[in-house]
Each structure stands twice: as C-alpha cells, then as structure tokens.
Design an enzyme around this catalytic site. Structure first.
Site: not given
Ligand code: IPE
Ligand code: IPE
Ligand code: MG
Length: 238
Positions: A16, A33, A127
């Site tokens: 995240d 990303h 793995l």
């Molecule tokens: C969880 O992250 C999903 C992934 C890492 C793919 P999100 O950023 O989407 O989750 P919330 O919305 O903060 O809970």
């Molecule tokens: C995690 O990073 C990747 C996915 C959920 C696909 P985020 O895109 O959720 O990044 P934040 O949480 O908005 O910073």
């Molecule tokens: Mg996120």
C-alpha cells in the site's frame, strides 16, 4: 542467506501507499505503481533468499474497480507487462508464480498473460509467488460456498455434512498453507478484504514505509519481529 531464525513459511503482503508516495514527490499516482512493480520484482528474490516458501501479494482488490478508469487501466497494463517480463526472473530463481482472484473478471489479454506465466513456472520448486488480482476475501468465500452448494443441490452432499475443510478446499488458496505473517505498508492498519478466511490466526505487522520504498531490509525487519513473537492458536502457551 541472512541469519534469521523462525522464518515464517508463508508471508502475505498488502502493498500500500504507491499513490501517496508518488504524490509526495509531485508525481502522478501511476508513477508510484511503476515503482511499486519494480519493488515487487526484487522482493521475490529477497523472500526466497530469507527462506520464505510462500509469498502472496495483493495487487488489485475487487473494490479497486471503484478507482478512476485511467488508474485502473494503468494498473492492468502494468500487471500484464509484469507477468510477461518477470517469467525470466521466475525461471532463473525457480519461482512458481500463480494468480488468485476472480480471473473471469479480467481482460482476455491479462488472462492469457496469467495462463502463460502459470504454465511456464508450474514445475518450479522454489518460492511459490502468488499475486492477488481482482481478489476479495468475501468474493473468494462466496465462490467457494457456491461450489459446495452445487454439490448439495445435486444430492452429492448433505448440508449437515459441510465442513471447514470443504470450504478451504474450494478457496483459490486450496493448496497453500495459511499465511504466518501479514505485512501492510504505509501506515494503514486494516485487512481491506484480503485473505479473510486464511488470516484467522496470522500475525500482523504494520510499517509506515510506503510500498515503493519497501526493500529487503524492511522485509527482514518484519521477519525478525515475527521471529520474536509467540504464536497462539486459542490454547495455552507452550
Ligand atoms: C488494498 O489497498 C488493496 C491492494 C493493496 C491491492 P487499498 O489502498 O485499495 O485499500 P483501502 O481502500 O485503503 O482499504
Ligand atoms: C497500493 O497503493 C496499490 C494498489 C492498491 C493497487 P495505492 O494505490 O493504494 O496507494 P495509496 O494507498 O492511495 O497511497
Ligand atoms: Mg491504498
């Protein structure tokens, strides 16, 4: 090989913070990303080196469809490329790569890339690297229950005969052990619909580090923290 004791067999990661990391640098979310994808390539090798046997990462949730269309297509494009380009790395490192989630909701092109990656690496014995795409724990459990219910409907099984094992055997993770350790990056402390069934007794580790800054050292910190914990499964400490 690092000198770590009590290494978790299965580590799950909610990666995240890609968007916040990019924003802090004045860059578009998609830049986060891209960087996050690079980290994912490296962490594979680190996990294997540390002695982890299963690494399961959350790449796209069933709720992530609620994001803007341009971000969704950037993510899907990255995942497709990732699957294509990392076959080499998986083969070199004896990594078996697979995808969990509802694949039927993904584009044909992405489904093909998944099939190719899974086929190419199926015989690898190192793995097991699992990527969750269009994955939601509730969706996974619902799909499993539907399969079991179909057996009840056909008369093959009585409702009273349904066991926890039957549900577990119909999850996408049917052939994997439950995660020992779940890591979530970038300061969030929730499960966001990830591996709901499987994390019943998993240890959680949260770090403020955003995913694009995650690395071997951070993974080692999490593994070391895990090593100092006493697992409990509802009984008394041994
Ligand atoms: C969880 O992250 C999903 C992934 C890492 C793919 P999100 O950023 O989407 O989750 P919330 O919305 O903060 O809970
Ligand atoms: C995690 O990073 C990747 C996915 C959920 C696909 P985020 O895109 O959720 O990044 P934040 O949480 O908005 O910073
Ligand atoms: Mg996120």
């Amino acid at each position: 090989m690092d000198n770590v004791s009590n290494v978790p067999q299965h580590v799950a990661i909610i990666l995240d913070g890609n968007g916040r990391w990019a924003k802090a640098k004045g860059m578009p979310r998609s830049y986060g990303h891209v960087q996050g994808g690079k980290v994912l390539e490296d962490i594979l090798v680190d996990a294997d080196d540390i002695g982890i046997r299963y690494l399961t990462v959350y790449a796209f949730s069933t709720e992530n469809w609620n994001r803007p269309a341009d971000e969704i297509s950037a993510l899907m494009g990255l995942l497709k490329n990732y699957l294509k380009t990392s076959i080499k790395k998986c083969m070199k490192n004896n990594v078996r790569c697979r995808v969990i989630g509802d694949k039927s909701g993904l584009s044909e092109e992405l489904q093909e890339a998944i099939a190719k990656m899974e086929e190419a690496t199926a015989g690898n014995t190192g793995l097991t690297f699992t990527i969750a795409i269009n994955y939601g724990g509730r969706d996974e459990i619902t799909r499993a229950v539907k399969k079991v219910a179909a057996k009840v409907e056909s008369g093959e099984l009585k409702a009273s005969e349904i066991t926890e094992k039957m549900i577990a055997d119909n999850l996408d993770t049917f052939d994997m052990p439950d995660p020992d350790l779940l890591i979530r990056t970038c300061n969030e402390q929730r499960i966001s619909n990830y591996l709901l069934w499987q994390c019943a007794y998993t240890e959680f580790y949260f770090t403020p580090v955003a995913w694009p800054d995650f690395n071997r050292e951070e993974l080692l910190k999490a593994v070391e923290a895990y090593g100092n914990r006493t697992r409990k499964f509802g009984g008394l400490k041994t």
